[in-house]
Design a protein around this motif. Structure first.
Motif, PDB file in Angstrom:
ATOM      1  N   TYR A  86     -13.336  -8.606  -0.801  1.00  0.00           N
ATOM      2  CA  TYR A  86     -13.120  -9.617   0.013  1.00  0.00           C
ATOM      3  C   TYR A  86     -12.051 -10.052   0.042  1.00  0.00           C
ATOM      4  CZ  TYR A  86     -18.279  -9.812  -0.649  1.00  0.00           C
ATOM      5  OH  TYR A  86     -19.521  -9.475  -0.789  1.00  0.00           O
ATOM      6  N   GLY A  87     -10.889  -9.243  -0.271  1.00  0.00           N
ATOM      7  CA  GLY A  87      -9.704  -9.610   0.017  1.00  0.00           C
ATOM      8  C   GLY A  87      -9.089 -10.851  -0.576  1.00  0.00           C
ATOM      9  N   ILE A  90      -4.999  -9.929  -4.499  1.00  0.00           N
ATOM     10  CA  ILE A  90      -4.375  -8.620  -4.047  1.00  0.00           C
ATOM     11  C   ILE A  90      -2.762  -8.708  -4.814  1.00  0.00           C
ATOM     12  CG2 ILE A  90      -3.092  -9.836  -2.217  1.00  0.00           C
ATOM     13  CD1 ILE A  90      -3.644  -7.188  -0.646  1.00  0.00           C
ATOM     14  N   ILE A  92       0.860  -7.686  -4.733  1.00  0.00           N
ATOM     15  CA  ILE A  92       1.872  -7.316  -3.740  1.00  0.00           C
ATOM     16  C   ILE A  92       3.085  -7.190  -4.748  1.00  0.00           C
ATOM     17  CG2 ILE A  92       3.293  -8.162  -1.763  1.00  0.00           C
ATOM     18  CD1 ILE A  92       0.502  -7.476  -0.780  1.00  0.00           C
ATOM     19  N   LYS A  93       3.632  -6.060  -4.665  1.00  0.00           N
ATOM     20  CA  LYS A  93       4.786  -5.946  -5.531  1.00  0.00           C
ATOM     21  C   LYS A  93       4.763  -6.590  -6.953  1.00  0.00           C
ATOM     22  CE  LYS A  93       7.749  -4.455  -1.592  1.00  0.00           C
ATOM     23  NZ  LYS A  93       8.773  -4.818  -0.544  1.00  0.00           N
ATOM     24  N   ASP A  94       5.447  -7.429  -7.045  1.00  0.00           N
ATOM     25  CA  ASP A  94       5.460  -7.881  -8.479  1.00  0.00           C
ATOM     26  C   ASP A  94       4.725  -9.208  -8.715  1.00  0.00           C
ATOM     27  OD1 ASP A  94       7.296  -9.521  -7.114  1.00  0.00           O
ATOM     28  OD2 ASP A  94       9.004  -9.205  -8.492  1.00  0.00           O
ATOM     29  N   SER A  95       3.907  -9.591  -7.761  1.00  0.00           N
ATOM     30  CA  SER A  95       2.878 -10.556  -7.916  1.00  0.00           C
ATOM     31  C   SER A  95       1.452 -10.301  -7.517  1.00  0.00           C
ATOM     32  CB  SER A  95       3.588 -11.920  -7.090  1.00  0.00           C
ATOM     33  OG  SER A  95       3.739 -11.817  -5.779  1.00  0.00           O
ATOM     34  N   LEU A  97      -1.685 -12.432  -5.624  1.00  0.00           N
ATOM     35  CA  LEU A  97      -1.926 -13.567  -5.007  1.00  0.00           C
ATOM     36  C   LEU A  97      -3.484 -13.597  -4.842  1.00  0.00           C
ATOM     37  CD1 LEU A  97       0.006 -12.874  -1.377  1.00  0.00           C
ATOM     38  CD2 LEU A  97       0.927 -14.018  -3.548  1.00  0.00           C
ATOM     39  N   PHE A  99      -6.621 -15.760  -2.861  1.00  0.00           N
ATOM     40  CA  PHE A  99      -7.088 -16.470  -1.780  1.00  0.00           C
ATOM     41  C   PHE A  99      -8.420 -17.046  -2.285  1.00  0.00           C
ATOM     42  CE2 PHE A  99      -4.210 -13.261  -0.450  1.00  0.00           C
ATOM     43  CZ  PHE A  99      -3.400 -14.125   0.465  1.00  0.00           C
ATOM     44  N   LEU A 102     -11.890 -16.966  -0.103  1.00  0.00           N
ATOM     45  CA  LEU A 102     -12.284 -15.680   0.094  1.00  0.00           C
ATOM     46  C   LEU A 102     -13.008 -15.105  -1.179  1.00  0.00           C
ATOM     47  CD1 LEU A 102      -9.453 -13.788   2.125  1.00  0.00           C
ATOM     48  CD2 LEU A 102     -11.177 -15.172   3.002  1.00  0.00           C
TER      49      LEU A 102
ATOM     50  N   ALA B  48     -10.931 -10.870   5.918  1.00  0.00           N
ATOM     51  CA  ALA B  48      -9.695 -10.652   5.285  1.00  0.00           C
ATOM     52  C   ALA B  48      -8.902  -9.694   5.971  1.00  0.00           C
ATOM     53  CB  ALA B  48      -9.663 -10.346   3.465  1.00  0.00           C
ATOM     54  N   ILE B  51      -4.937 -10.099   5.289  1.00  0.00           N
ATOM     55  CA  ILE B  51      -4.632  -9.928   3.924  1.00  0.00           C
ATOM     56  C   ILE B  51      -4.421  -8.253   4.018  1.00  0.00           C
ATOM     57  CG2 ILE B  51      -5.272  -9.966   1.691  1.00  0.00           C
ATOM     58  CD1 ILE B  51      -6.512 -12.541   2.383  1.00  0.00           C
ATOM     59  N   SER B  55      -1.197  -6.037   3.696  1.00  0.00           N
ATOM     60  CA  SER B  55      -1.278  -5.011   2.600  1.00  0.00           C
ATOM     61  C   SER B  55      -0.778  -3.710   2.896  1.00  0.00           C
ATOM     62  CB  SER B  55      -2.236  -5.219   1.841  1.00  0.00           C
ATOM     63  OG  SER B  55      -2.284  -4.073   0.858  1.00  0.00           O
ATOM     64  N   ILE B  58       3.106  -3.535   4.363  1.00  0.00           N
ATOM     65  CA  ILE B  58       3.812  -3.614   3.120  1.00  0.00           C
ATOM     66  C   ILE B  58       3.615  -2.232   2.164  1.00  0.00           C
ATOM     67  CG2 ILE B  58       3.926  -4.479   0.676  1.00  0.00           C
ATOM     68  CD1 ILE B  58       2.782  -7.156   1.957  1.00  0.00           C
ATOM     69  N   ASN B  73      -2.918 -16.462   5.761  1.00  0.00           N
ATOM     70  CA  ASN B  73      -3.296 -15.414   4.696  1.00  0.00           C
ATOM     71  C   ASN B  73      -2.390 -14.467   4.767  1.00  0.00           C
ATOM     72  OD1 ASN B  73      -5.023 -17.314   3.859  1.00  0.00           O
ATOM     73  ND2 ASN B  73      -6.990 -15.992   4.373  1.00  0.00           N
ATOM     74  N   ARG B  76       1.328 -15.461   4.190  1.00  0.00           N
ATOM     75  CA  ARG B  76       1.575 -15.668   2.616  1.00  0.00           C
ATOM     76  C   ARG B  76       1.594 -14.248   1.896  1.00  0.00           C
ATOM     77  NH1 ARG B  76      -3.042 -17.781  -1.375  1.00  0.00           N
ATOM     78  NH2 ARG B  76      -1.712 -17.091  -3.113  1.00  0.00           N
ATOM     79  N   THR B  77       0.871 -13.193   2.242  1.00  0.00           N
ATOM     80  CA  THR B  77       1.086 -12.148   1.894  1.00  0.00           C
ATOM     81  C   THR B  77       2.384 -11.286   2.047  1.00  0.00           C
ATOM     82  OG1 THR B  77      -1.506 -11.871   1.896  1.00  0.00           O
ATOM     83  CG2 THR B  77      -0.276  -9.812   1.577  1.00  0.00           C
ATOM     84  N   ALA B  80       5.027 -12.740   0.275  1.00  0.00           N
ATOM     85  CA  ALA B  80       5.298 -12.391  -1.098  1.00  0.00           C
ATOM     86  C   ALA B  80       6.062 -11.242  -1.233  1.00  0.00           C
ATOM     87  CB  ALA B  80       3.668 -12.228  -1.655  1.00  0.00           C
ATOM     88  N   ALA B  81       5.873 -10.382  -0.287  1.00  0.00           N
ATOM     89  CA  ALA B  81       6.617  -9.020  -0.461  1.00  0.00           C
ATOM     90  C   ALA B  81       8.114  -9.075   0.259  1.00  0.00           C
ATOM     91  CB  ALA B  81       5.814  -7.970   0.430  1.00  0.00           C
TER      92      ALA B  81
END
Lengths: 301, 121
Positions: A86-87, A90, A92-95, A97, A99, A102, B48, B51, B55, B58, B73, B76-77, B80-81
């Protein structure tokens, strides 16, 4: 006697009078000395309380588990994001996230995380209130604004269904997941409609759904006298019982708009609901004889 | 530097897709060399989308996104990158890239629309 009987009051179309029928049926059944429960499962817009005016004596929050990530322990391997369908989480790089809106609380991310970095965190999705409306046991769910986990909350409301009483479930309109959840494991469905092309169109959708989940059902025609004969002709052709026709009457609309019970303030209509109550008793007996009463009600205490 | 432009088709002559999450294609490449490759967006249907699309770009290594609208959403994603977001972009993809090269675009500070914008537009 329709005790130990769970009736869902549903409709394909919104605004046909589900709550009117459900609340007045509960009132009439209670008047006749039956033990009655009214459960408002229309959790996105519950309005049974407007008519039944219960004294609320208890309430609780309903929460779901959503992931909380400990960034100290997380190695950003990304497995959580890969398993989530459901996303909702996730990497993303060094973190990582999350939601929360969802999240479906499947628990997949908690289990797949080999770093034990993800723990469940409760997220409030709504509330349940319980009380008494005269002799009627009243339960109502209310989804918080902005939340979408409607079926989860409905499932929680239905856990309050008690044996030894007539439980009347006020179902959300439509034919989507919340409706399926609300009618699931009930004994009988009343489909409320109005004799208009819109009413008929959405009644057909609701009939298709109820047949799909294999529940016995009957139709209630509200605002009888407006529109045309097509709903009745359809029911006849499909061999669907019409158990009640509530006439279109300005005084009913006036009572409704001031939050009053039809069966209370308009005595001439009280017998409509008393008769519906008796008919449901007969239906229950017939279902019982045919061995069709639901036996899957695991959650009922 | 790689950038991603939302596109209704698979060429530089295609119109910029006004939706980020539900864009039909992403044209990803280098604005200096103008070498771009089209990536069909598998996230365009279903939930989604923002997101998933964020992704995707990215993972493709894009450092900037040019699009019409972007929801919270996805924003924010991307953020973050560290991906820069440029919204309100219209015209063909080639025109958008040219505008970006000439410094005619200003990076967005946040999302330009609410969630689910792309489902109705």
């Amino acid at each position: 006697m329709p005790d130990d009987f769970v009736v869902a009051v549903a409709s394909g179309k919104g605004g046909t009078g589900k709550t009117t029928i459900a609340a007045n049926l509960a009132w009439a059944a209670c008047e006749s000395g039956r033990k009655v429960q009214y459960l408002d499962c229309d959790v996105e817009e519950p309005n049974g309380h407007i008519f039944l005016r219960p004294d609320i004596t208890a309430g609780r929050q309903v929460t779901i588990d959503v992931p909380q990530v400990d960034s100290e322990k997380c190695t950003t391997c990304g497995k959580c994001g890969q398993i989530c369908q459901y996303g909702a989480i996730i990497c993303i790089k060094d973190s990582v996230l999350t939601f929360e809106q969802l999240c479906h609380s499947c628990g997949g991310c908690f289990r797949i995380c080999s770093d034990e970095a993800i723990t469940p965190k409760p997220l409030e999705i709504g509330t349940i209130e319980c009380g008494k409306a005269g002799g009627i046991d009243f339960v109502s769910g209310k989804l918080n604004v902005g939340h979408v986990r409607t079926p989860t909350l409905i499932k929680e409301v239905k856990k309050y269904i008690r044996k030894e009483c007539l439980a009347i479930i006020d179902v959300p309109p439509g034919t989507s997941c919340p409706v399926v959840e609300a009618i699931k494991d009930t004994d009988f469905v009343l489909l409320v409609t109005e004799p208009t092309p819109f009413g008929l169109n959405d009644l057909k959708l609701a009939v298709a759904l109820v047949r799909q989940v294999n529940l016995p059902f009957a139709v209630v025609i509200n605002r009888h006298g407006i529109g045309n004969e097509d709903v009745e002709e359809y029911c006849q052709a499909e061999n669907i019982a019409v158990v009640m026709k509530l006439p279109d009457n300005r005084r009913i609309a006036e009572a409704y708009s001031s939050g009053k019970m039809i069966a209370d303030v308009l005595k001439e209509y009280k017998e409509h609901f008393s008769k519906l109550c008796d008919d449901l008793g007969d239906i229950k007996e017939k279902l019982n004889e045919q061995g069709q009463l639901r036996i899957r009600r695991k959650n009922i205490q | 530097m790689k950038i991603a432009v939302t596109s209704t088709g698979d060429s530089l002559d295609s119109e910029v897709d006004p939706r980020f999450g539900r864009a039909a294609f992403f044209l990803i490449g280098d604005p200096e060399t103008m070498e771009f490759a089209a990536v069909a967006n598998e996230n365009a249907a279903g939930g989604a989308a923002g997101i998933g699309s964020a992704s995707l770009v990215i993972d493709e290594g894009a450092e900037a996104v040019l699009t019409g609208h972007c929801g919270p959403n996805a924003e924010r994603t991307l953020s973050a990158a560290g991906v820069k977001l440029y919204t309100g972009v219209t015209g063909t993809v080639a025109e958008a890239v040219e505008l970006f090269r000439s410094g005619g675009l200003t990076a967005a500070e946040g999302p330009s629309v609410q969630s689910h914008f792309g489902m109705d537009n």
